[in-house]
Design an enzyme around this catalytic site. Structure first.
Site, PDB file in Angstrom:
ATOM      1  N   GLN A 160       0.401  84.848  99.825  1.00 23.49           N
ATOM      2  CA  GLN A 160      -0.777  85.704  99.626  1.00 23.49           C
ATOM      3  C   GLN A 160      -1.155  86.446 100.913  1.00 23.49           C
ATOM      4  O   GLN A 160      -2.294  86.926 101.041  1.00 23.49           O
ATOM      5  CB  GLN A 160      -1.966  84.896  99.119  1.00 23.49           C
ATOM      6  CG  GLN A 160      -1.895  84.591  97.632  1.00 23.49           C
ATOM      7  CD  GLN A 160      -1.615  85.822  96.790  1.00 23.49           C
ATOM      8  OE1 GLN A 160      -2.131  86.905  97.035  1.00 23.49           O
ATOM      9  NE2 GLN A 160      -0.772  85.666  95.779  1.00 23.49           N
ATOM     10  N   SER A 161      -0.225  86.558 101.828  1.00 24.94           N
ATOM     11  CA  SER A 161      -0.522  87.220 103.092  1.00 24.94           C
ATOM     12  C   SER A 161      -0.847  88.708 102.892  1.00 24.94           C
ATOM     13  O   SER A 161      -0.052  89.446 102.305  1.00 24.94           O
ATOM     14  CB  SER A 161       0.692  87.082 104.018  1.00 24.94           C
ATOM     15  OG  SER A 161       0.659  88.048 105.040  1.00 24.94           O
ATOM     16  N   ASN A 162      -2.007  89.121 103.403  1.00 25.50           N
ATOM     17  CA  ASN A 162      -2.351  90.548 103.387  1.00 25.50           C
ATOM     18  C   ASN A 162      -1.419  91.321 104.311  1.00 25.50           C
ATOM     19  O   ASN A 162      -1.083  92.472 104.051  1.00 25.50           O
ATOM     20  CB  ASN A 162      -3.792  90.745 103.858  1.00 25.50           C
ATOM     21  CG  ASN A 162      -4.775  90.003 102.992  1.00 25.50           C
ATOM     22  OD1 ASN A 162      -4.790  90.176 101.780  1.00 25.50           O
ATOM     23  ND2 ASN A 162      -5.590  89.152 103.598  1.00 25.50           N
TER      24      ASN A 162
ATOM     25  N   CYS B  69       1.766  90.621 104.980  1.00 21.41           N
ATOM     26  CA  CYS B  69       3.065  90.840 104.331  1.00 21.41           C
ATOM     27  C   CYS B  69       2.968  91.969 103.305  1.00 21.41           C
ATOM     28  O   CYS B  69       3.847  92.829 103.246  1.00 21.41           O
ATOM     29  CB  CYS B  69       3.557  89.555 103.667  1.00 21.41           C
ATOM     30  SG  CYS B  69       4.161  88.335 104.878  1.00 21.41           S
TER      31      CYS B  69
ATOM     32  N   THR C 244       2.027  83.603 104.450  1.00 18.77           N
ATOM     33  CA  THR C 244       2.017  82.907 103.159  1.00 18.77           C
ATOM     34  C   THR C 244       2.330  83.943 102.068  1.00 18.77           C
ATOM     35  O   THR C 244       2.343  85.139 102.333  1.00 18.77           O
ATOM     36  CB  THR C 244       0.623  82.316 102.880  1.00 18.77           C
ATOM     37  OG1 THR C 244      -0.292  83.409 102.782  1.00 18.77           O
ATOM     38  CG2 THR C 244       0.188  81.370 103.981  1.00 18.77           C
TER      39      THR C 244
END
Ligand SMILES: *Cc1c(COP(=O)(O)O)cnc(C)c1O
Length: 339
Positions: A74-76, A78, A72
């Protein structure tokens, strides 16, 4: 056993193992410890960076120049990939399921700063056409002369499991140093690589008195069992690990997902606020707050016995708090700095 694969050093290790003294006192002499994997770094913080040490080493060794991954906005994972790529001189291409329009916030803001390229897809399209989308992106990069390496959501591929195989060895040494032999080890689970690595690590490093508990924050138990089992089997085979997979060593605590991935429950938000005040430690609304609820409930109910130490793996995620201030502060009198 094949040798441990190459890694590039990105994380600050070992991360501290600390006792939550004030919370423990409040809970009448509980023995909750925290493995501070939120402190693996700042930009490159959280659990994903342990896995990415191996993925990026593999890419660099193969002469690849771009890491393609997904999550997403807000992916940590990524964000950690974007930061690690900037450090290692690689490009990052992130395939997003966007969570919000407008100015990038939280992890997404950092992705932009780190120079990652992003592409957005609706959740429906991404789920339906996942493999096609990834293959098209890889083909397009290759056609323009780039040499990409894909890693799936959460870097949860067999090579990535090494991050937590290694973390288990690190934890074994720290537990010895504080004289803990038996304990319950609790970790949030989503894409499964952290749990799979820990399970392999417990089996490899002789931690037979450690009970591993996974708290789902996104999917149901049969799904997680399937993923962890597949990851473990593939890792055992690829790296010729000298162990028999004993799936009974992994247990689950259900009931904390709430309405779904990324949607915090009121209890998770209350826990996040409570731990911040009691200990000066910030959980995150997507993973660790939900999973730590499970720890607090188990300890309050005395499920594991009063004297039994519990180690919670604080897997990180601080930046997503800044993307959702109204969720995180819900119920607090934030304008007048409550109490
Ligand atoms: C990704 C993530 C997890 C879950 O780890 P998996 O390896 O995907 O199961 C837990 N906590 C945080 C903060 C994460 O970013």
């Amino acid at each position: 056993m094949a040798p441990e694969p190459d890694r590039i050093q990105l994380a600050q290790l070992p991360t501290p193992l600390v006792q939550l003294s004030r919370l423990n006192e409040e809970l009448d002499g509980a023995r909750i410890w925290m493995k501070r994997d939120d402190l693996t770094g700042l930009e490159v913080s959280g659990n994903k960076i342990r896995k990415l040490e191996y993925i990026l080493a593999d890419a660099c060794f193969a002469g690849q120049d771009t890491i393609v991954t997904e999550g997403t906005s807000q992916s940590n994972h990524c964000r950690a990939t974007a930061a690690a790529c900037a450090k290692a001189g690689l490009k990052a291409l992130l395939l997003f399921r966007p969570e919000a329009d407008g100015v990038p916030q939280g992890n997404h803001l950092l992705d932009v700063l780190f120079g990652a390229e992003t592409r957005s897809y609706s959740r429906v399209r991404f789920d339906a056409d996942h493999d096609q989308i990834v293959n098209d992106v890889l083909a397009e990069l290759i056609a323009t002369g780039r040499n990409p390496r894909y890693t799936p959501m959460g870097a949860s591929e067999p090579l990535g499991c090494w991050g937590y195989i290694r973390a288990a060895a690190e934890l074994a040494e720290q537990l010895r140093a504080v004289d803990i032999e038996r304990c319950d080890l609790v970790v949030p689970i989503s894409s499964g690589g952290t749990c799979a690595g820990l399970l392999l690590g417990l089996l490899l490093h002789g931690l037979e008195h450690v009970t591993l508990w996974a708290v789902p924050v996104s999917d149901d138990i049969p799904y997680h069992k399937r993923v962890v089992s597949r990851l473990c089997r593939e890792a055992i085979e690829s790296f010729q690990l000298p162990i028999e997979l004993d799936e009974s060593r992994l247990q689950f605590i259900d009931g904390y997902v709430g309405a779904g991935y990324g949607i915090p429950t009121p209890a998770a938000i209350a826990t996040l606020q409570h731990v911040a005040r009691a200990e000066g430690i910030v959980l995150d609304p997507v993973y660790t707050a939900k999973a730590f609820c499970a720890v607090l409930d188990a300890v309050r109910e005395g499920r594991w016995g009063r004297e039994h130490p519990v180690v919670f793996v604080q897997t990180g995620g601080i930046f997503s708090n800044f993307a959702w201030p109204e969720r995180v502060l819900r119920g607090m009198d934030s304008d007048r700095s409550a109490r």
